[in-house]
Design a protein around this motif. Structure first.
Motif, mmCIF file in Angstrom:
data_model
loop_
_atom_site.group_PDB
_atom_site.id
_atom_site.type_symbol
_atom_site.label_atom_id
_atom_site.label_comp_id
_atom_site.label_asym_id
_atom_site.label_seq_id
_atom_site.Cartn_x
_atom_site.Cartn_y
_atom_site.Cartn_z
ATOM 1 N N SER A 126 0.864 -1.175 0.000
ATOM 2 C CA SER A 126 0.000 0.000 0.000
ATOM 3 C C SER A 126 0.910 1.237 0.000
ATOM 4 N N PRO A 127 0.336 2.401 -0.286
ATOM 5 C CA PRO A 127 1.194 3.600 -0.340
ATOM 6 C C PRO A 127 1.930 3.881 0.965
ATOM 7 N N VAL A 128 1.440 3.342 2.088
ATOM 8 C CA VAL A 128 2.161 3.616 3.345
ATOM 9 C C VAL A 128 3.085 2.468 3.723
ATOM 10 N N GLY A 129 3.267 1.534 2.776
ATOM 11 C CA GLY A 129 4.239 0.483 3.024
ATOM 12 C C GLY A 129 3.662 -0.733 3.738
ATOM 13 N N GLU A 130 2.357 -0.888 3.657
ATOM 14 C CA GLU A 130 1.737 -2.067 4.263
ATOM 15 C C GLU A 130 1.779 -3.199 3.238
ATOM 16 N N ILE A 131 2.176 -4.375 3.673
ATOM 17 C CA ILE A 131 2.311 -5.497 2.730
ATOM 18 C C ILE A 131 0.926 -6.036 2.391
ATOM 19 N N LEU A 132 0.647 -6.115 1.065
ATOM 20 C CA LEU A 132 -0.660 -6.606 0.619
ATOM 21 C C LEU A 132 -0.573 -8.068 0.195
ATOM 22 N N GLN A 133 0.467 -8.377 -0.530
ATOM 23 C CA GLN A 133 0.718 -9.752 -0.963
ATOM 24 C C GLN A 133 2.216 -9.985 -0.828
ATOM 25 N N VAL A 153 1.480 -10.350 5.641
ATOM 26 C CA VAL A 153 0.414 -9.536 5.047
ATOM 27 C C VAL A 153 -0.213 -8.671 6.144
ATOM 28 N N GLY A 154 -0.294 -7.380 5.857
ATOM 29 C CA GLY A 154 -0.875 -6.455 6.826
ATOM 30 C C GLY A 154 0.187 -5.733 7.651
ATOM 31 N N ARG A 155 1.423 -6.300 7.681
ATOM 32 C CA ARG A 155 2.484 -5.611 8.416
ATOM 33 C C ARG A 155 3.062 -4.482 7.580
ATOM 34 N N ARG A 156 3.565 -3.463 8.235
ATOM 35 C CA ARG A 156 4.247 -2.401 7.490
ATOM 36 C C ARG A 156 5.712 -2.789 7.330
ATOM 37 N N VAL A 157 6.284 -2.417 6.183
ATOM 38 C CA VAL A 157 7.682 -2.721 5.901
ATOM 39 C C VAL A 157 8.578 -2.201 7.026
ATOM 40 N N HIS A 158 8.183 -1.069 7.574
ATOM 41 C CA HIS A 158 8.993 -0.443 8.625
ATOM 42 C C HIS A 158 9.173 -1.360 9.823
ATOM 43 N N GLU A 159 8.131 -2.185 10.093
ATOM 44 C CA GLU A 159 8.231 -3.084 11.247
ATOM 45 C C GLU A 159 9.295 -4.147 11.027
#
Ligand SMILES: Nc1nc2c(ncn2[C@@H]2O[C@H](COP(=O)(O)O[C@H]3[C@@H](O)[C@H](n4cnc5c(=O)[nH]c(N)nc54)O[C@@H]3COP(=O)(O)O)[C@@H](O)[C@H]2O)c(=O)[nH]1
Length: 771
Positions: A226-233, A250-256
């Motif tokens: 997603s645009p905020v870096g959330e993993i979709l697939q 899935v659902g985690r942000r890349v930053h985490e």
């Protein structure tokens, strides 16, 4: 005037005209045929007709109005119908879809041009068709035909197939509905060709499949974001790399998942790329589920809508951990020596630079020690490189064991080591360290069955006195090391300004020496070699002399080593060989037939390609018999690359030239080693002869050399004989020949001729092979 007003007047006028006509007609019909003469026509009847006309005229106005309204209505209805019809035509002509109006019996009541195009028929031909003609069987069964008159349960828009005149089945979308016309319920069909859409959908499906198979099968990690870096697939490669299950990602942000030290960079990339760029890529670290750090090359391409808003991102994640480790290993290799594991010259220089900078800021001093193993090359050449490598490894370990040197030892190359003594406050401290290093190195060193006694020469340069930058400190320490070597090795020396002066002198010497030959500044002196048995001269040794107009007499042990550092020695050596042979021939022609000429040949000269051929060429050119020429080679020349030496020596032996080993006893060659080579004579170095009559060691060495040489079938000549007692000692041990100031100093040819005539030699080679 409006059309409707005109119509109104016309109707009223028509009605009035009609009345007038009727009135006139009634007058004609109602007047009696003949009134008696003189009788007047009945007055009241006449009056009635006149009234009738008035009343009718009066009545025709409202009648006109009524008639007008009725007519207007009728005309209005007709007009509206026509207008509706025209609008309908216009509409069906305008729509992109094919329009069919179908009667309950399937007849085509109406259709538009698009219908003709879709069916592939002219208007006339299409008019003869029926709606079911265009429906393929399956569709007929499933309702398009069945819906005629019955729309219940059928979607108003549905997809089915349309069969063109050529039999092709086109995918179509049909929009159908009832249409009442002339009391009949007709069905209209708006048929849209959706082949393009189907193709696009198929392409989209294929591209999605392709994307999915690339996505899943990719060996690099892939994800959509997603645009905020959330993993979709996320694909399997990314799952493996990050150590999580797909559903955990899935659902985690890349930053985490980002290493804390790379968070700021990640934030920046996301902020910039989502607002400005289409794409970004960078190296970063991720944290796996198990806490391990993974190096990755991340790149994200953003997909935007028409307004430029980011919809989602496609992320690629390449695992660089192995690559990074290899890089680190390569970096390690580029900075460390592979053999010993010590820092290499580059790293040593870097560390020295840092130390210099620190001391510049803080004050203080440091010492650079340049260490070179003595005669290490011989271990390599005689015993082999693997042994030499092991010696270097052990030396490195010993250096590391010196507490003060532990973290500053480097291998500068070959058998050279550098040490940095950062805290050295004084030269004494550096001297103590050098001494300790020499002590540790000199301990017997074992490699397999060999035991070595190794020594080293060390040069020391101090900051700030001996240099203030890396280059000058290293250069001066090296210069001091060479000075140590030249003064006998196995010691250390501090750099001094005199050394620098000597180096400058060396450079000056070299530049003059380059021209000495052309300018005729070189000469040969000859020193007699006397046989002990008959006290006659058996030969002479040719010794080079240089008298420089600028520098005066320069001793050969100054300029020969200098010439040996370059190709110059080849030119000087060839000149000496030719001059000596020419002189020997001249002496022979003057009656000194048996005189042997010994000529010094340096290692570089001896190993030059075609050396034996060069010598035989000079012999042929000067006419000297090969047996009257002796080549003197130093012991060190034999031990460097013995196989090559053996080959050249056999060639010389084949030509009949004699060979002597010069300076014997100063090198490392074992006595048994000598039997490998075809040699005629061994020359005991003058350093053993000097104290031969009062130093038991020298006496023992000289005796051993003589005995060994004889046992190998070689003769012995002792050089540097200055006293009768030395002569007696050597004579007593069976030494065949001597050379030294006792008989004569080296002299120019002209000065020696008389001496030679006094002690006429026997024929060259007669004294060969004593044993
Ligand atoms: N490659 C070449 N090397 C050459 C050549 N000419 C000389 N040399 C080498 O130079 C070194 C020094 O030579 P030199 O100063 O000439 O010394 C020789 C003698 O003068 C000296 N000598 C002889 N007898 C005595 C003595 O009784 N006492 C004493 N103190 N010195 C003496 O010894 C040198 C003889 O040297 P060598 O027999 O060759 O070992 C020297 O190493 C020369 O070899 C050349 O043309 N090419």
């Amino acid at each position: 005037m409006s059309t409707r007003l005109k119509l109104f007047f016309l109707i009223t006028l028509a009605l009035a005209g009609l009345h007038l006509f009727l009135f006139t007609a009634s007058r004609v019909l109602l007047v009696p045929s003949a009134a008696p003469a003189g009788q007047q026509a009945p007055g009241p009847a006449h009056l009635k007709v006149d009234n009738f006309l008035g009343w009718n005229l009066l009545a025709s106005l409202p009648a006109g109005v009524v008639l007008f309204i009725v007519t207007d209505r009728l005309l209005g209805v007709r007009r509206r119908e026509q207008e509706r019809e025209a609008r309908f035509r216009a509409v069906i002509g305008q729509v992109n879809d094919a329009f069919f109006l179908v009667a309950p019996d399937g007849r085509l009541v109406d259709f538009n041009e698009q219908a003709c195009a879709l069916a592939g028929l002219s208007r006339e031909a299409l008019a003869r068709k029926r709606w079911p003609d265009f429906l393929p069987t399956p569709c007929r069964e499933s309702g398009c035909q069945g819906m005629v008159g019955n729309f219940s349960g059928l979607a108003p828009v549905h997809e089915c197939s349309f069969q063109g005149v050529d039999g092709r089945l086109l995918p179509v979308e049909i929009n159908a509905g009832p249409l009442e016309q002339d009391g009949q319920t007709l069905v209209f069909y708006l048929v849209r060709d959706i082949s393009e859409r189907r193709r696009a959908e198929a392409q989209l499906r294929q591209s999605e499949q392709r994307f999915r198979s690339i996505f899943e099968g990719a060996s690099v990690g892939m994800c959509t974001l997603s645009p905020v870096g959330e993993i979709l697939q996320v694909n399997q490669a990314a799952v493996r790399m990050l150590g999580y299950d797909a559903h955990e990602l899935v659902g985690r942000r890349v930053h985490e998942l980002t290493h804390p030290e790379d968070l700021a960079a990640t934030e920046t990339f996301y902020r910039h790329s989502t607002t400005r760029d289409q794409h970004f890529s960078y190296h970063k670290r991720y944290l796996r589920k198990d806490g391990e750090v993974v190096w990755g090359h991340a790149s994200v391409a953003w997909v935007r809508d028409e307004q430029g808003e980011v919809q989602f991102g496609i992320g690629l994640l390449q695992d660089l951990t192995a690559h990074r480790e290899a890089e680190q290993r390569a970096e390690q290799l580029s900075k460390f020596d592979k053999l010993t594991g010590l820092p290499n010259r580059d790293l040593f220089q870097q560390r020295l630079k840092l130390a210099v900078e620190r001391l510049e800021a803080e004050g203080g001093s440091l010492a650079v020690l340049f260490l070179d193993l003595d005669r290490f090359k011989r271990i390599n050449d005689t015993i082999g490189h693997p042994t030499g490598d092991e010696v270097l490894r052990q030396i490195a370990r010993r250096l590391l064991e010196v507490p003060e040197a532990a973290d500053t030892v480097a291998r500068l190359g070959g058998d050279e080591f550098g040490l940095l003594l950062g805290g050295a406050q004084s030269a004494e401290e550096a001297g103590r360290l050098a001494q300790e290093i020499l002590r540790r190195i000199s301990q017997p060193l074992e490699v397999e069955e060999h035991v070595f006694e190794i020594s080293a020469s060390i040069g020391i340069a101090m900051l700030p006195m001996d240099g203030q930058d890396v280059e000058s400190l290293l250069k001066n320490a090296e210069m001091a090391m060479y000075q140590t070597k030249s003064e006998g090795r196995n010691s250390y020396q501090f750099y001094s300004i005199e050394m620098h002066a000597r180096a400058v002198y060396g450079q000056m010497l070299e530049s003059h020496l380059l021209q000495a030959l052309e300018r005729g500044e070189l000469d040969l002196h000859y020193q007699p070699q006397v046989s002990l048995s008959g006290q006659e001269v058996v030969g002479v040794e040719a010794l080079m002399r240089w008298t420089s107009p600028a520098l005066g007499k320069v001793p050969p042990d100054k300029f020969i080593p200098l010439a040996e550092e370059s190709e110059l020695i080849l030119r000087l050596g060839e000149w000496a060989l030719r001059t000596a042979c020419r002189q020997a021939k001249a002496w022979q022609e003057a009656g000194l037939e048996g005189l042997r000429m010994a000529v010094n040949v340096s290692g570089r000269q001896f190993r030059q390609p075609g050396f034996a051929e060069l010598v035989s060429g000079i012999l042929a050119e000067t006419g000297l018999a090969p047996r009257c020429l002796e080549i003197e080679l130093t012991e060190s020349c034999l031990v460097d690359n013995p196989r090559e030496v053996q080959t050249i020596l056999h060639r010389l032996r084949y030509l009949g030239i004699q060979v002597a080993v010069d300076d014997f006893g100063t090198g490392y060659s074992s006595l048994s080693y000598l039997k490998l080579f075809p040699l005629d004579r061994i020359k005991i170095d003058r350093s053993f002869v000097r104290d031969i009559d009062n130093d038991p060691d020298d006496a023992a060495i000289a005796s051993a050399i003589i005995a060994m040489a004889h046992s190998l079938g070689m003769q012995v000549i002792a050089e540097g004989v200055e006293t009768q007692s030395q002569l007696d000692f050597l004579g007593g041990r069976g030494c065949e020949e001597v050379q030294g100031f006792l008989y004569s100093r080296p002299l120019p040819a002209a000065e020696l001729t008389g001496f030679l005539h006094d002690r006429r030699p026997q024929a060259c080679g007669e004294a060969r092979r004593a044993g």
